[in-house]
Design an enzyme around this catalytic site. Structure first.
Site, PDB file in Angstrom:
ATOM      1  N   ALA A  87       0.849  -1.199   0.000  1.00 12.79           N
ATOM      2  CA  ALA A  87       0.000   0.000   0.000  1.00 12.79           C
ATOM      3  C   ALA A  87       0.877   1.239   0.000  1.00 12.79           C
ATOM      4  CB  ALA A  87      -0.908   0.024   1.229  1.00 12.79           C
ATOM      5  N   THR A 128      -6.232  -0.560   7.851  1.00 14.85           N
ATOM      6  CA  THR A 128      -5.846   0.403   8.885  1.00 14.85           C
ATOM      7  C   THR A 128      -7.065   0.876   9.663  1.00 14.85           C
ATOM      8  OG1 THR A 128      -4.968   2.652   9.215  1.00 14.85           O
ATOM      9  CG2 THR A 128      -6.015   2.207   7.111  1.00 14.85           C
ATOM     10  N   ASP A 129      -6.827   1.299  10.897  1.00 19.50           N
ATOM     11  CA  ASP A 129      -7.926   1.880  11.681  1.00 19.50           C
ATOM     12  C   ASP A 129      -8.314   3.268  11.160  1.00 19.50           C
ATOM     13  OD1 ASP A 129      -5.651   3.258  12.502  1.00 19.50           O
ATOM     14  OD2 ASP A 129      -5.982   2.968  14.637  1.00 19.50           O
ATOM     15  N   GLU A 130      -7.502   3.841  10.267  1.00 18.17           N
ATOM     16  CA  GLU A 130      -7.804   5.186   9.776  1.00 18.17           C
ATOM     17  C   GLU A 130      -9.061   5.230   8.912  1.00 18.17           C
ATOM     18  OE1 GLU A 130      -4.562   7.695   8.512  1.00 18.17           O
ATOM     19  OE2 GLU A 130      -3.120   6.341   9.444  1.00 18.17           O
ATOM     20  N   TYR A 155      -5.327   9.053   1.717  1.00 20.66           N
ATOM     21  CA  TYR A 155      -4.821   7.711   2.059  1.00 20.66           C
ATOM     22  C   TYR A 155      -5.918   6.843   2.658  1.00 20.66           C
ATOM     23  CZ  TYR A 155      -2.967   4.168   5.211  1.00 20.66           C
ATOM     24  OH  TYR A 155      -2.772   2.998   5.900  1.00 20.66           O
ATOM     25  N   LYS A 159      -7.894   3.245   1.382  1.00 22.93           N
ATOM     26  CA  LYS A 159      -7.918   1.996   2.155  1.00 22.93           C
ATOM     27  C   LYS A 159      -9.358   1.576   2.441  1.00 22.93           C
ATOM     28  CE  LYS A 159      -5.023  -0.224   3.494  1.00 22.93           C
ATOM     29  NZ  LYS A 159      -4.326  -1.385   2.864  1.00 22.93           N
TER      30      LYS A 159
END
Length: 339
Positions: A87, A128-130, A155, A159
């Site tokens: 990524a 990701t937790d984002e 970003y 994701k």
């Protein structure tokens, strides 16, 4: 709990990057009957030195792009699983130029899913937790698998898109997939553009570290080896079609982490400079990993953050040859962005 899946020949995309290479080391060290094919484009964030020294009969590096469908047609047959780490992942870069993030994170995932569909292999998607956005600093809540998606940056939005593709392909085509969303990793082999290694290497270089905004932004830190063990548990014992959040109860605000680094390196804890905040900077991430722990019995081993940080500092002191080549270009890029 589902039956245990016992892979013997896996592809790890992005296996020369920080988190992917740590997973490769984990598999080699803990699962001697597993062969790993690393597929990595070797962008600036992928470094073959990250897997140097691993046994050649256990680890093979294929330099290539996850978006290359013809390459995947050659590579995927004969493997029983793909673990997808590859990524574009740096928020500041995504703000400056989102296009590579769309290509690698969205199109790359699509190409892998199509290969998985064609050849019937097991697929684990590392996210990701984002994707969940952020939480208020004074909010006692933490992210769970049921938290709605609310990404903030180019970003995290790519994701989130890739996670949605995995779910859609799983439901539509019956693929054998799992997803994990993890909090911020730290440990060896992390690129010097990232928060912890940047601060450590600045102190080594006699430069004053820089801190965004007020430094109150909270991140939920996990040692990369704990992330690797969780991914392995999900790959081998997770329920198909499920998502698992990976976290180690490691919430710290940025100013605390920076001061811990300074003190551990013998510096005054206030010996840093403030810089203007990143646009749309997420305030707080926090992971509730109850489902992973309850269903699969996973537990983190690196639970003393201060000790993990000390060992990480030691690694960067001992491996200057590894990070030095990337340092100047990284700082030049930050300077151009005013940071």
């Amino acid at each position: 709990m589902s039956d245990t899946f016992e892979p013997h020949n896996i592809i790890v995309t992005g296996g020369c990057g920080f988190i992917g290479s740590n997973f490769v080391h984990y598999v080699v060290n803990n699962h001697p009957d597993v062969h790993v094919t690393v597929l990595d484009k070797l962008t600036y964030a992928g470094n073959p030195e990250n897997i140097a020294g691993l046994p050649a009969d256990r680890v093979e590096l294929v330099v290539g792009d996850v978006c290359d469908a013809a390459l995947l047609d050659e590579l995927v047959p004969g493997h029983d699983a793909i673990v997808h780490y590859a990524a574009e992942s740096h928020n500041d870069n995504s703000i400056a130029d989102p296009e590579p993030f769309l290509r690698t994170n969205v199109e790359g995932t699509f190409r892998l899913l199509e290969a998985v569909r064609k050849y019937g292999v097991r697929y684990h998607h590392v996210s990701t937790d984002e994707v969940y956005g952020d939480l208020a600093l004074d909010d006692p809540a933490r992210f769970t698998e049921e938290t709605p998606y609310h990404p903030s940056s180019p970003y995290s939005s790519t994701k989130a898109s890739s996670d949605m593709l995995v779910r859609a392909w799983t439901r539509t085509y019956g693929l054998r997939t799992t997803i994990s969303n993890c909090s911020n990793n730290y440990g060896p082999y992390q690129h010097v553009e990232k928060f912890i290694p940047r601060q450590i290497t600045n102190v080594i270089d006699g430069e004053r570290p820089k801190l965004y905004g007020t430094g109150e932004n909270v991140r939920d830190w996990i040692h990369t080896e704990d992330h690797s063990s969780a991914v392995w548990d999900i790959l081998t014992r997770g329920r198909m079609g499920e998502t698992y959040l990976i976290g180690a109860d490691g919430e710290q605000n940025n100013i605390t982490v920076l001061r811990m680094i300074l003190e551990a390196m013998g510096k005054d804890p206030d010996d840093f400079d403030w810089v203007r905040d990143r646009p749309g900077h997420d305030r707080r991430y926090a992971i509730d990993s109850t489902k992973l722990r309850r269903e699969l019995g996973w537990e983190p081993r690196h639970t003393d953050f201060a000790e993990g940080l000390r060992k990480t500092i030691e690694w960067y002191r001992d491996n200057e040859d590894w990070w030095r080549p990337a340092k100047a270009a990284t700082e030049a890029r930050y300077k151009a962005q005013g940071q």
